[in-house]
Every structure is written in C-alpha cells, then in structure tokens.
Design a protein around this motif. Structure first.
Motif, short mmCIF file in Angstrom:
data_model
loop_
_atom_site.label_atom_id
_atom_site.label_comp_id
_atom_site.label_asym_id
_atom_site.label_seq_id
_atom_site.Cartn_x
_atom_site.Cartn_y
_atom_site.Cartn_z
N VAL A 102 -2.64 0.76 -4.31
CA VAL A 102 -2.40 -0.58 -3.76
C VAL A 102 -1.87 -1.47 -4.88
O VAL A 102 -2.49 -1.58 -5.94
CB VAL A 102 -3.73 -1.17 -3.21
CG1 VAL A 102 -3.53 -2.63 -2.80
CG2 VAL A 102 -4.23 -0.36 -2.02
N LEU A 103 -0.72 -2.08 -4.62
CA LEU A 103 -0.14 -3.02 -5.58
C LEU A 103 -0.40 -4.43 -5.07
O LEU A 103 -0.11 -4.74 -3.92
CB LEU A 103 1.37 -2.77 -5.68
CG LEU A 103 2.11 -3.66 -6.68
CD1 LEU A 103 1.93 -3.10 -8.10
CD2 LEU A 103 3.60 -3.75 -6.34
N ASP B 38 -6.57 -10.32 1.12
CA ASP B 38 -5.21 -9.79 1.31
C ASP B 38 -5.22 -8.27 1.11
O ASP B 38 -4.59 -7.52 1.85
CB ASP B 38 -4.24 -10.42 0.28
CG ASP B 38 -4.21 -11.94 0.33
OD1 ASP B 38 -4.49 -12.49 1.42
OD2 ASP B 38 -3.91 -12.58 -0.70
N VAL B 39 -5.94 -7.85 0.06
CA VAL B 39 -5.99 -6.42 -0.26
C VAL B 39 -6.76 -5.67 0.83
O VAL B 39 -6.31 -4.63 1.34
CB VAL B 39 -6.65 -6.20 -1.65
CG1 VAL B 39 -6.92 -4.72 -1.91
CG2 VAL B 39 -5.80 -6.80 -2.75
N ASP B 40 -7.92 -6.21 1.21
CA ASP B 40 -8.76 -5.54 2.23
C ASP B 40 -7.98 -5.35 3.52
O ASP B 40 -8.01 -4.28 4.14
CB ASP B 40 -10.02 -6.37 2.52
CG ASP B 40 -10.91 -6.52 1.29
OD1 ASP B 40 -10.83 -5.67 0.40
OD2 ASP B 40 -11.67 -7.50 1.23
N HIS B 41 -7.29 -6.41 3.93
CA HIS B 41 -6.53 -6.39 5.17
C HIS B 41 -5.43 -5.32 5.12
O HIS B 41 -5.30 -4.49 6.03
CB HIS B 41 -5.94 -7.78 5.40
CG HIS B 41 -4.93 -7.86 6.48
ND1 HIS B 41 -5.26 -7.85 7.81
CD2 HIS B 41 -3.57 -7.92 6.42
CE1 HIS B 41 -4.15 -7.91 8.53
NE2 HIS B 41 -3.12 -7.96 7.72
N VAL C 66 0.85 -1.19 0.00
CA VAL C 66 0.00 0.00 0.00
C VAL C 66 0.89 1.24 0.00
O VAL C 66 1.86 1.31 0.75
CB VAL C 66 -0.90 0.02 1.26
CG1 VAL C 66 -1.83 1.23 1.26
CG2 VAL C 66 -1.72 -1.27 1.35
N ASP C 67 0.55 2.20 -0.87
CA ASP C 67 1.25 3.49 -0.84
C ASP C 67 0.24 4.51 -0.31
O ASP C 67 -0.61 5.00 -1.06
CB ASP C 67 1.72 3.86 -2.26
CG ASP C 67 2.49 5.17 -2.28
OD1 ASP C 67 2.26 6.01 -1.37
OD2 ASP C 67 3.30 5.37 -3.19
N PRO C 68 0.31 4.81 1.00
CA PRO C 68 -0.73 5.67 1.59
C PRO C 68 -0.69 7.10 1.06
O PRO C 68 -1.72 7.76 1.01
CB PRO C 68 -0.42 5.63 3.09
CG PRO C 68 0.94 5.05 3.24
CD PRO C 68 1.31 4.36 1.96
N LYS C 69 0.51 7.55 0.63
CA LYS C 69 0.58 8.93 0.12
C LYS C 69 -0.14 9.05 -1.21
O LYS C 69 -0.92 9.96 -1.44
CB LYS C 69 2.05 9.33 -0.07
CG LYS C 69 2.68 9.82 1.20
CD LYS C 69 3.89 10.69 0.89
CE LYS C 69 4.69 10.85 2.16
NZ LYS C 69 6.04 10.32 2.06
N LEU D 118 -7.87 2.71 3.90
CA LEU D 118 -8.18 2.70 2.47
C LEU D 118 -8.92 1.42 2.07
O LEU D 118 -8.86 0.41 2.77
CB LEU D 118 -6.88 2.80 1.66
CG LEU D 118 -6.08 4.09 1.83
CD1 LEU D 118 -4.72 3.96 1.14
CD2 LEU D 118 -6.83 5.29 1.28
N ALA D 119 -9.58 1.48 0.91
CA ALA D 119 -10.29 0.31 0.38
C ALA D 119 -10.26 0.35 -1.15
O ALA D 119 -10.28 1.43 -1.75
CB ALA D 119 -11.74 0.31 0.86
N VAL D 120 -10.21 -0.84 -1.75
CA VAL D 120 -10.29 -0.97 -3.21
C VAL D 120 -11.61 -1.69 -3.52
O VAL D 120 -11.90 -2.72 -2.92
CB VAL D 120 -9.10 -1.79 -3.76
CG1 VAL D 120 -9.22 -1.97 -5.28
CG2 VAL D 120 -7.77 -1.14 -3.42
#
Ligand code: FAD
Length: 462
Positions: free
Chosen positions: A108-109, A118-121, A101-104, A128-130
């Motif tokens: 999300v990669l 995995d992404v949600d976690h 995750v790039d919070p700036k 953040l959310a995708v």
C-alpha cells in the motif's frame, strides 16, 4: 530574532507553489493553523499547503533560505501540537492524501498527508490491512514515523515493522528514497525517529490479508479491576500472537451501543482483536469469557475499517488533550493498586488510561534494529486527560500528571514518542536509549542545521 519577510519574497514563494499559501489575515488562517488538540494555539507566519513533491521541495528550500522555524504537518493529531509552530513555516501535507493498493504484491502506497482511514478504506477493498493506530483520523505520517501501535501490534508488529520504503525531501531540498537497501541509515532512522530527518512525501507498506476480525470491547465493573488486571497480565504475556488486547480505564458513554444502566459508569475494559481463523474465535474467547463474565461484551466479527474507526466519534477533533506515557515491563500488584487508585478518579467522560501490548510480533524485532528501543517492554502505557471544555484543562492535566508520577517508578524508563507532550531532552534520550547516539549521527548527516526541530528533537551530533 526571526527574520522579517518582505512582500516580494512571499509573493515569489507563493508563485512557485501549486498549493495554497496562507498568511495571518487570510480568512482561512484560523482553520489552517488549528490542530486536533484544542490546547494548542500557535500562530505560524506562513502555512504552505503542499499538493505534491515539487511544492514540498519549494517549501523546504524557502524555509531554509529564510532561516524560518519549520514544522511538518501530517494528520495534525500530535497532542504536543508538533505539526504547527509559532512565527515559522508550516509545511502542511494535508492535500497529499492518496492511497494506491497493489493487491498482487500486497503493498500500500500512501501520500505523506494521508490519514489512516484513507488506508483502511482503500486496502479493505482488496481484503488487506496495514497495522496502524486505533483512531482512523490520525495521520499516517506522524504515527508511522514514531512507531505505530494498535490492534494488530501483537499479530503483525509495529507500523514501522511493515514499512518498506519512503520518499523524502531532505533539509537541503534533495529528493531521495530510503529502503533497507537504499540510504539504509536514513531508513533505519525514520522507523521511530519521527520527523527529524526530512519530509516524507510517501510511505510504502506491506499489507496483510486481514479483512474481518473477531474484536471489540469487554467491560467489567471497577471493583473487579484488580482481579481483571492480574489475570490480564498473565494472559497477554502468554497469549498466541493472533490475539491483541489493550487494557483501559474508561467512563461508559451515554449512548448506543451501551445499555442505559451502564451510562456514565466508570469501568475497566479490554479491547480485543483476534485475527485467527473465524471458526476458532469462540474457542479462543472461552477462557476469557469464562474468567469473569463481562458486564458488557461487544466482541464479535467486525470488518477491519469498522474496528479502526470504532472510537472516532468519542474523540472528535477540537478537545483539550494532555497525556503522559511510559513503557512498562512488569505490572506488579503494587502498580495495579496504584492504577486502580488513580484510574478510578477519571476526571472527565473521555479521559482514559490505556496499556497497549508491545509483545508478540513487535518484540521479535531487536531493540537496535530500529530506533524504537523498548521492544522488550510488555506494554506502552498512556494516561490521557481529555475534555471538550477549556475550563477543564488544568483538571485533566493535573490528574494525568499525578497518575503518571505515582506509576513512573514502576516503569521501564522512557515513553513512546507519539504519546509524549514536549517534555525535554532527557525524556527524549530516555526514550531512544542506546539508539540516541546513532540517531544523532544520522541527523548530523541529513539535517546538520536542525531545520526540522519542531518534533521530539534529536540534536545533530557534534
Ligand atoms: C486520538 C488519538 C489517538 C491516537 N492513537 C494512537 C494509536 O492508537 N497508536 C499510535 O501509535 N499512536 C496514536 N496516537 C498518537 C499519534 O501517533 C501521534 O499523535 C502522531 O504524531 C500523529 O501523527 P499526525 O501525522 O496526525 O500528526 P501531526 O501533528 O501532523 O505531526 C506530528 C509530527 O509528525 C511528523 N510528521 C508528520 N507527518 C510527517 C511527514 N509526512 N514527514 C515527516 N514528518 C512528519 C512531524 O515531525 C510532526 O511534528 C494517537 C493520537 C491521538 C490524538
């Protein structure tokens, strides 16, 4: 006829991989060939568990040189079992599960074999959310490449509308990136065209500052279903895009959080997800609750990953699945009557019917801006026969087929590719509509030999 592979050829392939190469006879073989839908029972010649891009390049080249049927496995959730193939090579990306995750930048990669959980976690830790699907064990790969519908569709668009870049291994073994600027034709094609164009080794998504939603299911008795459906069709077509709600016929599971008096009852419901300001949530739901008091109301504040995995327990891997789908532009009174006729005959506890809204943010994108050509539909419908017992395979399939046959004349034509079984070329063409020919031209450019054909296949243009 499939070519015979000699031992030395296989041994050389194995030596070139960092991941495992699994063959029939290996104690891991049955577990490695198993996919989510237990109706699928395919026996590949080789399963290459790729751990990195180098492994994927090696596997693609091996498959092409040896003229093998090649399938690409992400999360293994495809109901048609398109992640696995008979006699050929499975390029299994399941070891490529990583998320950064790039919070700036709010991006999300995710590795090509990642699951949505995995992404949600990972993203939730940064608030953040995708936008994804509604079951967290589904693969990022297949869901994204087919489009991606879920709780955030009306708010943030389809998953592909939030895709910024992919890294891919093409049929000729080349590694490329695709974005709106680089290999733009390929980037257009992968946003809905499925696994036809190569193996995606990583996905880069735009993420949204969504942490806690006001969400969950509301249930009503079946004898109120016609009234609820009529109200719902009006509500969801006009509702602000901060709210999503998919309609369902369902059987109440016999366990918490459901009260005992509702256990095993067939009901209708709407699973809501509101992402607007928390202080406005109660106000937003006043008219919803006011229309008809639900028999059960589980809507309230919920962290995003909890909503995303709410139904995982009900749908563990290893059950029989058969589904049929359509896009829907209008829900007429006649169609509602047929829905109730068939929806009230759910054949098993996990069988269901969902109407997922595709209006709101998803419909702001033009039909030809990505291959996903039904942006003007209001819903994607899916009739899902599910049961753990293989003896019920025919029962759930026949119910889904009958239901679909009755409702299909009221549909817009094609169906969401990720909700299809193997239904033949005509259905695939109907699904892509006017975008099919463009997809076929891009297929010819990137995969002229149709190496990647274990999918909802787009034939290379002549
Ligand atoms: C229980 C359940 C719930 C679901 N809910 C939703 C939902 O809410 N919303 C929704 O939109 N869909 C949903 N789906 C459908 C889902 O999007 C598709 O089944 C999808 O194909 C699953 O992707 P996967 O990677 O897990 O599948 P796999 O079986 O691993 O792969 C399916 C196909 O995708 C392609 N593929 C996968 N990964 C890659 C990759 N990295 N590179 C290239 N090609 C790849 C391949 O062509 C492969 O044949 C659901 C499915 C199930 C079973």
């Amino acid at each position: 006829m499939l070519p015979v592979l000699n031992e030395a050829t296989v041994a050389t392939f194995k030596a070139g991989l960092r991941g495992e190469l699994i063959e029939p006879g290996d104690p891991r073989y049955d577990e490695a060939r198993r996919v989510y839908n237990a109706m699928i029972d395919r026996r590949p010649r080789l399963i290459a568990r790729c751990v990195d891009v180098a492994d994927v390049i090696t596997a693609v080249n091996f498959g092409r040189h040896n003229k093998l049927r090649v399938s690409i496995r992400g999360g293994g959730h495809n109901a048609a079992g398109l992640g696995v193939c008979d006699d050929g090579l499975v390029i299994d990306l399941s070891p490529m599960r990583y998320v950064r995750v790039d919070p700036k930048r709010r991006t999300v990669l995710a590795g090509g074999g990642s699951l949505w959980g995995d992404v949600d976690h990972a993203a939730h830790a940064f608030g953040l959310a995708v936008p994804a699907g509604i079951i967290s064990t589904t693969g990022v790969g297949g869901l994204t490449l087919g489009g991606g519908l879920g709780h955030l569709t009306r708010q943030c668009g389809l998953t592909i509308d939030n895709l910024l870049a992919v890294d891919m291994v093409l049929a000729d073994g080349r590694f490329v990136s695709a974005t709106a600027k680089e290999n733009a034709d390929l980037f257009w094609a992968v946003r809905g065209g499925g696994g036809n164009f190569g193996v995606v080794t990583s996905f880069l998504f735009k993420a949204h500052p969504i942490e806690t939603e006001y969400a969950g299911p509301m249930l009503w008795p079946l004898d109120e279903a016609a009234e609820i459906m009529r109200w719902y069709r009006g509500f969801i077509t006009k509702a602000p895009t901060t709210i999503n709600g998919f309609f369902a016929f369902l059987t109440v599971p016999p366990g918490p959080p459901f009260p005992e008096h509702l256990h095993h009852k067939k009901m209708c419901g709407i699973v809501w997800c509101y992402t607007g300001p928390a202080k406005k949530a109660e106000q937003m739901f006043k008219p919803i609750r006011g229309f008809k008091t639900p028999a059960l109301d589980l809507v309230g504040p919920i962290p995003h990953p909890v909503l995303q995995s709410m139904f995982d327990g009900l749908y563990p891997p290893g059950q029989q699945w058969y589904w049929k789908a359509d896009f829907v532009r209008e829900l007429s009174d006649e169609a509602i009557a047929l829905h109730i006729k068939h929806g009230s005959k759910l054949p098993t506890m996990q069988s269901t019917m969902h109407l997922y809204p595709v209006n709101g943010a998803a419909s702001r994108v033009k039909n030809n801006a990505t291959p996903w050509s039904y942006r003007d539909a209001v819903w994607a419908s899916v009739i899902v026969g599910v049961d753990p017992d293989p003896a019920n395979k025919e029962k759930i399939s026949a119910w889904a087929r009958d239901y679909w046959t009755a409702l299909h004349p009221y549909s817009a034509g094609g169906a969401y590719v990720n909700f299809m079984m193997e239904e033949g070329d005509d259905r695939i063409r109907a699904t892509y509509g006017k975008n099919y020919d463009r997809l076929a031209k891009i297929k010819k450019r990137y995969d002229p030999g149709n190496l990647f054909r274990v999918n909802q296949n787009i034939k290379p243009a002549k």
